[in-house]
Structure formats: C-alpha cells, structure tokens
Design an enzyme around this catalytic site. Structure first.
Site, PDB file in Angstrom:
ATOM      1  N   VAL A 105      17.181 -17.114  74.461  1.00  0.00           N
ATOM      2  CA  VAL A 105      17.452 -15.713  74.171  1.00  0.00           C
ATOM      3  C   VAL A 105      17.072 -14.888  75.390  1.00  0.00           C
ATOM      4  O   VAL A 105      15.974 -15.038  75.936  1.00  0.00           O
ATOM      5  CB  VAL A 105      16.681 -15.229  72.930  1.00  0.00           C
ATOM      6  CG1 VAL A 105      16.918 -13.744  72.697  1.00  0.00           C
ATOM      7  CG2 VAL A 105      17.126 -16.019  71.700  1.00  0.00           C
ATOM      8  N   LYS A 118      21.814 -14.569  72.591  1.00  0.00           N
ATOM      9  CA  LYS A 118      21.331 -15.868  72.124  1.00  0.00           C
ATOM     10  C   LYS A 118      22.367 -16.922  72.487  1.00  0.00           C
ATOM     11  O   LYS A 118      23.459 -16.966  71.928  1.00  0.00           O
ATOM     12  CB  LYS A 118      21.106 -15.832  70.613  1.00  0.00           C
ATOM     13  CG  LYS A 118      20.519 -17.115  70.052  1.00  0.00           C
ATOM     14  CD  LYS A 118      20.221 -16.956  68.562  1.00  0.00           C
ATOM     15  CE  LYS A 118      19.573 -18.193  67.970  1.00  0.00           C
ATOM     16  NZ  LYS A 118      19.286 -18.032  66.522  1.00  0.00           N
ATOM     17  N   ASP A 142      14.502 -20.170  56.286  1.00  0.00           N
ATOM     18  CA  ASP A 142      13.566 -20.467  57.372  1.00  0.00           C
ATOM     19  C   ASP A 142      12.591 -19.302  57.555  1.00  0.00           C
ATOM     20  O   ASP A 142      12.395 -18.815  58.668  1.00  0.00           O
ATOM     21  CB  ASP A 142      14.343 -20.711  58.667  1.00  0.00           C
ATOM     22  CG  ASP A 142      13.501 -21.390  59.741  1.00  0.00           C
ATOM     23  OD1 ASP A 142      12.452 -21.965  59.390  1.00  0.00           O
ATOM     24  OD2 ASP A 142      13.889 -21.333  60.921  1.00  0.00           O
ATOM     25  N   PHE A 169      17.556 -25.991  71.672  1.00  0.00           N
ATOM     26  CA  PHE A 169      19.003 -25.840  71.623  1.00  0.00           C
ATOM     27  C   PHE A 169      19.468 -24.407  71.865  1.00  0.00           C
ATOM     28  O   PHE A 169      20.651 -24.122  71.742  1.00  0.00           O
ATOM     29  CB  PHE A 169      19.548 -26.318  70.265  1.00  0.00           C
ATOM     30  CG  PHE A 169      19.380 -27.788  70.045  1.00  0.00           C
ATOM     31  CD1 PHE A 169      20.334 -28.684  70.471  1.00  0.00           C
ATOM     32  CD2 PHE A 169      18.237 -28.281  69.437  1.00  0.00           C
ATOM     33  CE1 PHE A 169      20.179 -30.045  70.289  1.00  0.00           C
ATOM     34  CE2 PHE A 169      18.072 -29.639  69.243  1.00  0.00           C
ATOM     35  CZ  PHE A 169      19.045 -30.525  69.674  1.00  0.00           C
TER      36      PHE A 169
END
Length: 599
Positions: free
Chosen positions: A315, A331, A426, A312
């Site tokens: 960069v 990004k 994350d 999705f």
C-alpha cells in the site's frame, strides 16, 4: 515411458512402503517441497504425488486449494476428478459441480474422460433428488456452457484471486503478519459443450464415485502396492456434511464469473487482459517508492512512500496529479483481487449514508493479468492496533472509558453490516483505522453522535475476505479456517459451522486486547446452560463487570444459526456512558490526548 517429473520423483515415491501412515505422509510432503520448479506443475507424475499427499492429510480440501493456487495439474482432468470426488464424498455437491465446470472450461485433458465423469456425477445427483426417477442424463440432453452461467456474456475478468487478510498492517507484536492463503491467477473461462459424454445410469450406490484406482495410480509411478489409501481413495467412510468455504479460490472464481456483467458496469472498474506495462516497474516500488509516478487511466499518481506491505500486497500513499490536497492509498496486489472492489461496491449500495463513513471506500480498481491496483481513501491517523501499542510501550492498558467507546463503535458497525447481509471476515485491530473530526469537538459524547462525533471513531478496511450472504442460499453456514492467529472464532477452532460468529468473535478479541493488553485466551466452564466459554483473564474489580461479562458471554457462545441482537449490547454501554458525566468528559480528554500523541 515415465515423464521427466515421474523419473525425478521415482526414487522418493518408491520409499512409500512404510506401514506407518505418518511416515508416508512426511515423505510425500517432502516431495512436494523439494520439487518447486515450474516445469513440474504440468507433469502428470507430480500431480499424482500431490493427490497422494492430499489423500494422506486430514484436510484434503486445503491441499487441493493450494494446488489450484500454485497451478499444479490444472490442465489435467485428474486434478478435477480427484477434487470433485472428494467434495462429493463430503456431500459438498454444489462445490463439486463447480469444480467439474472449471475443469471443463479449461479443457483439461483427457477432456472426454472428464466429460464422462461429470455426466456420471449429474446422474448421481438426479438419483439423489429423485430416487424413483429412471431418467438418465446423456450427451443428447446435457449441453453445459459456461456462458450460460455468465448470462450469455463471454467476456470474463481475466483474474480472480482472493486474499485472506489485510496485507499492510502490523500484528500485535509490531511485526508484519504475512500468513495468508496462497492465491492463483484464474484463467479466462471458455465456452464448453458436452457433446460426447459417456452414457451413465444407476444411483449413488450403483455408481460409487471414484477418480482412480489407488493401486493403479501408485503402480504407474512405481509405488509399492501396500500404500494404504484413505478417504479420497475409497479407504475411509464419508464424514458428515460440511459447510461452504467462502474463501475457496474456486468459489470466488465461480461467483465473480456469474457476477461479471454486474461488476463490469461498476463505476471505477477497469480491466486489461494484459500484464501491467507502465513505465514505472511495480516490483521496484518495494525498495524505492518515493517520488515515483504511476499513470493509471490517464491519471498520474505521485508516490510519496510505502504505508505498509505483506506477502501479496503493498500500500502506497500517493498524490493525485501531484495535488497535496488529494491524497489516496494505492493497494497493489499480486495476484489481482477484484473481489475486494466488489465488496466495496456492496457497501456503497447497502450501508446507509449515516454509517457509510465507518467503512473504507474504494474509488477505482485497475485489474491486469498479473496484478490489480485499488485506489482507496487514505486515512493518516493510524489503526486501533497502533493505539493499543502506544499504551503497551509505556506499560499501560487503555482506559475502560476508551475501551467502551471503541466497543460501541464496533458493535454499531456490525449491526449495519450484518443487517445488510455482509460479513467482514477479518475483524482485527489493524483493520480498524482511527477517524478524527476535522475540527475540535466541543460537545460531550452522546449516543446519537451529534456534532463532530459522527466524523470520529473507527473505519473498517480490507475487504478481501468479505462475504456477501446474498450470494448464498438462506441458511448457508460456512466451514473454513481463517488461519489468523488469535482471531479464529471458536467454531473455527472446533471445526464447527459458522456465519456471523467470525465477526462477533473479533469484537471480543479486540475488546480483550484493549482491556488487558494481551490476546484473548479462553476457558470452558460447565453451568446450567451447558458448556460456556469465558476469557481466562479476570476483570478488574473497578471495571463495569456486568457489561463486559454480558458482552463476552453473549458473543462467545452464539448458537450455530443465531445472530445475536448487537443493539442490546451496544445500548448497555451507551446507557452507562450517558449516565456518567465524568466518564463523558474523560472520554473527550482521552481522545484529544490520543490525537496529539498519535498524529
């Protein structure tokens, strides 16, 4: 007459006569996969099929989130009725309320029915809060407007999706990890007022939540009457109260809607309600990015190449107005992700200047109807994952001194984050960029990071899964699964609530990778304090077993409401390095060698 979608699905749906629930679930799942055409998304028959599929799954909320992400049935009131009813049964009342409001703001049809369901829901909530109250919420005393939630601001960011992991780094095997939540374009929310809601009375017992009679729903699409419903359809018992999913697209939508006034004033925030229409096609950048030009807000970004990509996002390394000394990372995300920019601004506000360089920075974001472009710092020295892999390709693991140094850096980061009420969500080695001082470091390492040591270390990036604890009531716990293999905390694996454990588990998983060169596997042992988790791999005899055992035991066995004192763990490693001159000299040598090899 059945709709086009109902006709197409009729044959498969009529096969749902098998008393075997798993067989029915498999058929339903097959149906959802077979009919991928966009024309079915707004078809009521297709929506009913998905609801039946959600009803057959152990985690219906994941299915509803996927439906929201794909835009399936989002203009039918049935979607919101079913979703909210499930959440109410699970006692997730705030989230159920949010679902109703989103459905009303989208004017899902039939709107009158949805309004009636919402009024009934509000009356049940009144009875829960005040059991003795005889007050009935009606059309005369309820006038909900989305604009009230927005602090009377009717201008809303057009898109509010959410990404689940860093999209342009590589996993431990060197391959791109494209497993992430599906995302959706969140439509502009409009003012809604309930003016003709049906009166309702009675408490939770007298007005049991039900979005549809399953036999009626099934018969409408020609399904046998012996299909066995489960919890959504009223065929099961409500489970225990669950925590909040901080990554649910509906929740992110709601939060960004409430925060719109604040976000719109952020420096560098640029929003356009139209699709991106620049001269350079963003889709074409995937195959031919070099020397392309992007004009964003009057600034020309000269693309030098793709730094990485995922399912999705991509960069790109870019020069600002062609200047070789002004390099940024662009990004590009589809769908748009303004949430990440919000998290970067929270870092700016809450993290001290001494620690700010340990976290990535975003200077601007351009939000369009079909994508967003985040302008970030470009760090060219690779990631911690790259460093780990550089040892593995030679059949080695990182030296313990270097493992200690990077563990100290991670603990220091989490101290700063968690004390500021921020969770990264994350933490993994490909989200940790390597920082080096601009000049050669002459001083030996010290805990105060004197000299160039403050400019050296790690930089934590990718804030699409960041959680702002200040937006939730005190004591809030979360129940969601990151689906990030090898980095799911124990609470996620056991479907228990969590908060900061999602980050502290990441420290253990990364430390294990540095020490052993492999992903962490756990074993559960029973001791005086009950069951305790430990890494399956044993520590080498010449390592400092006491420090590493304390780290793993402490961070792998955090009680639900606890936030362990990370400074104690950090100081243990710092004291060890400070008292060992040989280790400090070795650390400097290893970092110099690492820089020469990696850069």
């Amino acid at each position: 007459m059945p709709s086009e979608g109902e006709e197409a699905l009729l044959v498969l749906l009529r096969c749902l006569k098998d008393p075997d629930e798993n067989a029915n679930k498999n058929r339903l799942e097959s149906c959802t996969k077979l009919f991928q055409d966009d024309k079915y998304k707004s078809d009521i028959g297709f929506l009913k099929l998905w609801i039946l599929y959600a009803d057959s799954c152990e985690e219906p909320e994941e299915i509803f989130s996927r439906m929201e992400a794909k835009g399936i049935g989002i203009y039918h009131s049935l979607f919101y009725e079913a979703y909210a009813t499930y959440l109410e049964i699970q006692r997730k009342l705030c989230e159920a309320d949010a679902i109703y409001k989103v459905g009303l703001s989208r004017k899902a049809q039939p709107l009158a029915k949805l309004k009636s369901m919402y009024i009934n829901f509000l009356n049940r909530m009144v009875q829960i809060a005040h059991p003795s109250s005889k007050k009935v919420i009606s059309k005369d005393c309820v006038a909900y407007k989305v604009s009230d939630v927005q602090a009377n601001d009717t201008k809303i960011s057009p898109l509010v999706p959410h990404t689940s992991h860093h999209p342009y780094k590589k996993n431990g095997t060197g391959h791109h990890n494209d497993v992430q939540e599906e995302n959706a374009y969140q439509l502009p929310v409009q003012d809604v007022e309930i003016t003709d809601a049906v009166h309702s009375s009675g408490g939770i017992e007298g007005n049991k939540p039900s979005f549809c009679d399953p036999s009626q729903l099934l018969s409408q699409v020609g399904v046998a009457q012996n299909y066995k419903p489960s919890i959504i359809m009223g065929g099961g018992k409500p489970s225990r109260r669950q925590g909040v999913n901080p990554w649910a697209s509906i929740l992110i939508t709601n939060l960004l809607t409430k925060l719109h006034n604040k976000i719109s004033r952020f420096k560098g925030y640029n929003v356009c309600n139209k699709k991106y229409s620049g001269k350079t096609c963003l889709v074409s950048l995937r195959n031919a990015a070099r020397n392309k030009l992007l004009d964003l807000g009057g600034i020309k970004y000269h693309i030098k190449g793709c730094s990485g990509e995922g399912a999705f996002a991509q960069v790109f390394k870019a020069l600002v107005d062609g200047r070789s000394d002004d390099v940024v990372a662009l990004k590009i995300q589809r769908p748009a992700c303004p949430w990440e920019f919000y998290m970067y601004r929270q870092l700016d506000d809450r993290i001290s200047s001494d620690e700010r360089s340990s976290f990535g920075s975003a200077w601007k974001v351009h939000v369009y109807a079909d994508c967003s472009i985040l302008v970030c710092d470009y760090v060219e020295h690779g990631t911690l994952q790259d460093v780990i892999n550089s040892y593995l390709v030679t059949g080695q693991c990182m030296d313990e001194v270097l493992c200690m140094y990077y563990t100290i850096e991670m603990l220091r980061m989490l101290e700063a984050l968690h004390s500021a009420g921020i969770i990264h969500g994350d933490l993994k080695p490909d989200n940790l960029l390597i920082r080096y001082a601009s000049d050669e470091i002459c001083e030996e390492w010290n805990p105060s990071r004197m000299g160039g040591w403050k400019d050296q270390g790690l930089c934590l990036i990718d804030w699409g899964r960041g959680i702002d604890m200040n937006l939730f009531p005190g004591g809030t716990e979360f129940e969601a699964d990151s689906k990030t293999e090898s980095f799911r905390c124990i609470e996620m694996q056991e479907k228990r609530p969590w908060t900061f454990q999602v980050d502290t588990y990441g420290v253990c998983a990364i430390a294990h990778m540095m020490l052993h060169g492999s992903y962490m596997e756990l074993v559960k042992k029973t001791g005086l304090d009950g069951e305790v988790y430990h890494p399956k791999a044993t520590l080498k005899r010449y390592w400092n077993s006491a420090l590493w055992t304390n780290l793993f035991t402490t961070l792998l066995n955090v009680r639900s409401a606890e936030n362990p004192d990370l400074s104690i763990l950090r100081k243990g490693f710092e004291d060890h390095l400070s008292s060992n001159l040989h280790s400090r000299k070795k650390l400097t040598q290893l970092l110099v060698k690492q820089r020469n090899v990696m850069c």
